[in-house]
Design an enzyme around this catalytic site. Structure first.
Site, PDB file in Angstrom:
ATOM      1  CG  ASP A  99      49.312  90.410  51.782  1.00 26.67           C
ATOM      2  OD1 ASP A  99      48.461  90.922  52.306  1.00 26.67           O
ATOM      3  OD2 ASP A  99      50.191  90.862  50.727  1.00 26.67           O
ATOM      4  CE1 TYR A 120      54.007  87.336  42.124  1.00 23.52           C
ATOM      5  CE2 TYR A 120      51.937  88.803  41.304  1.00 23.52           C
ATOM      6  CZ  TYR A 120      53.156  88.693  42.154  1.00 23.52           C
ATOM      7  OH  TYR A 120      53.372  89.470  42.750  1.00 23.52           O
ATOM      8  CE  LYS A 155      57.601  87.839  46.466  1.00 23.46           C
ATOM      9  NZ  LYS A 155      58.038  86.505  46.065  1.00 23.46           N
TER      10      LYS A 155
HETATM   11  C1  F6R Z   1      55.667  92.417  45.151  1.00 28.92           C
HETATM   12  C2  F6R Z   1      54.442  93.097  45.822  1.00 28.92           C
HETATM   13  C3  F6R Z   1      54.109  93.963  44.626  1.00 28.92           C
HETATM   14  C4  F6R Z   1      53.026  93.898  43.524  1.00 28.92           C
HETATM   15  C5  F6R Z   1      52.572  95.049  42.649  1.00 28.92           C
HETATM   16  C6  F6R Z   1      51.575  94.905  41.744  1.00 28.92           C
HETATM   17  O1  F6R Z   1      56.019  91.367  46.221  1.00 28.92           O
HETATM   18  O2  F6R Z   1      53.874  92.553  46.402  1.00 28.92           O
HETATM   19  O3  F6R Z   1      55.187  94.678  44.016  1.00 28.92           O
HETATM   20  O4  F6R Z   1      53.563  92.747  43.019  1.00 28.92           O
HETATM   21  O5  F6R Z   1      52.290  96.169  43.732  1.00 28.92           O
HETATM   22  O6  F6R Z   1      50.505  94.304  42.421  1.00 28.92           O
HETATM   23  P1  F6R Z   1      49.091  94.048  41.963  1.00 28.92           P
HETATM   24  O7  F6R Z   1      49.267  93.135  40.655  1.00 28.92           O
HETATM   25  O8  F6R Z   1      48.259  93.638  43.029  1.00 28.92           O
HETATM   26  O9  F6R Z   1      48.658  95.537  41.290  1.00 28.92           O
HETATM   27 MG    MG Z   2      50.190  92.320  49.325  1.00 27.68          MG
HETATM   28 MG    MG Z   3      54.316  90.769  51.821  1.00 24.96          MG
END
Ligand code: F6R
Ligand code: MG
Ligand code: MG
Length: 366
Positions: free
Chosen positions: A12, A229, A232
């Site tokens: 990603d 964290y 993903k």
């Molecule tokens: C799950 C994913 C999304 C983010 C969510 C929060 O795999 O990629 O659900 O975890 O959109 O993202 P941030 O912390 O970047 O605002």
């Molecule tokens: Mg992403």
């Molecule tokens: Mg992804």
């Protein structure tokens, strides 16, 4: 013809919009980079795809697995794509690029990798599965059905070259130790482990009668790599088919039941794995539900004849409808398990920050 290697390396490098999809300019840039490597002779062929916010590089060559040249090419492509993503201020630009310096192999540096080297058969059909908003343990159930369950794969009963069964390599992600199970003899032993899909991952599958490689998955757990964290570890999987391997339809049948996987919203929720066409791989409802796409290829003298969009088929509409119902059912649990992951699976997410704050307020009770 020397053995060929099929390498699928993904990262990603930035989402459009949010974490939901990838921008076409990023795919164009990756195609240009890989086209140069093809004209220089490093690659035989390539295909660039995306699943949700993940950029997927599918490459054939003769350098074998873990080739520093091939991994270097993927790394440079992700770096170039990250530079563009930063310029465009795409969301989470460079999310999976965890290091500044490349040291010969992308494993442990953020990207996910599945590679297999084999002698090309008279005809070589393969499928590359790519998923978003889930983690590598998502493949455990499908791989079990495809290679171990005769209710899924008729060939296990009918085809003499499959009738002996398969061997499964299972990785303990915490201890970084692997074990090989012989199937069907050790099915019950294996399920003790692979049923715990966040800890034990099915890494490779071989045909037992001749040790031919049948399937390889990416097993990088990004959260474990980074220690906190960071995004993903959306996984990929390569499966060979036909002529003594499961048929195309037996392999796809492994995804006909939209089973629950981890990784939805903030990497912290269970949801159904929904098989979709390339164009529908844009997780939007509660950042999901988790998606899987299937790119089919005939590999011909190392060339990738494809991709065929294998889930672009009305016979998967029912699976998708069930997935939508499960989506709604799971969503109604809100912050409650089993929609939200158990706490021990969330130890690398942002949630421990909240519980840390309250630690002092917990008092012993008699
Ligand atoms: C799950 C994913 C999304 C983010 C969510 C929060 O795999 O990629 O659900 O975890 O959109 O993202 P941030 O912390 O970047 O605002
Ligand atoms: Mg992403
Ligand atoms: Mg992804």
């Amino acid at each position: 013809m020397p053995k060929i290697t099929l390498s699928v390396i993904k990262a990603d490098v930035g989402g459009w919009v949010g974490h939901s999809s990838s921008h076409p300019d990023i795919l164009e840039l990756a195609k240009n980079d890989l086209a140069k490597a093809k004209s220089s002779g490093l690659l035989i062929d390539f295909c660039v795809l995306r699943c949700g916010d993940d950029l997927e590089l599918i490459m054939t060559h003769t350098r074998g697995e873990n080739s520093p040249d091939i991994h270097g090419l993927a790394w440079d492509t992700f770096k170039d794509a990250t530079d563009l993503a930063k310029k465009m201020k795409l969301y989470g630009a460079g999310q999976d690029i965890l290091s500044d310096t490349f040291s010969g192999n992308v494993k442990g540096m953020g990207p996910g990798v599945a590679e297999m080297e084999f002698e090309e058969r008279k005809s070589e059909p393969v499928i590359v599965f790519m998923a978003d908003k889930t983690s590598p343990g998502a493949w455990n159930l499908a791989l079990y059905k495809i290679f171990a369950d005769p209710f899924n794969t008729a060939g296990l009963v009918i085809d003499p070259s499959m009738h002996d069964g398969f061997k499964f390599e299972v990785l303990d992600v915490k201890k970084q130790e692997a074990i090989i199970f012989t199937i069907p003899e050790e099915i019950y032993d294996m399920l003790v482990f692979t049923g715990a899909r966040e800890r034990y991952l099915t890494r490779r599958v071989w045909r037992k009668s001749d040790n031919e490689i049948a399937a390889v998955s990416s097993t990088q757990k990004l959260a474990l790599i980074a220690g906190k964290y960071v995004g993903k570890d959306d996984p990929v999987l390569i499966v060979r088919m036909q002529s003594g391997f499961p048929a195309v339809g037996e392999v796809l049948e492994g995804f006909a039941f939209p089973y629950l996987v981890a990784g939805w919203m903030r990497g912290s929720h269970n949801g159904p794995l929904m098989p979709v066409s390339f164009k529908d791989a844009n997780p939007t409802r509660f950042d999901g539900p988790p998606r899987v796409i299937a790119a089919g290829f005939q590999i011909t003298n190392g060339h990738l004849i494809g991709p065929r969009d294998m889930f672009d088929d009305p016979s998967f509409d029912y699976t998708r409808k069930v997935a939508e119902e499960i989506t709604d059912y799971m969503r109604r649990h809100g912050p409650f398990e089993p929609h939200r992951l158990p706490l021990e699976d969330m130890e690398y997410t942002t949630l421990p920050g909240v519980s840390k704050k309250l630690k002092e307020r917990f008092k012993k009770v008699k």
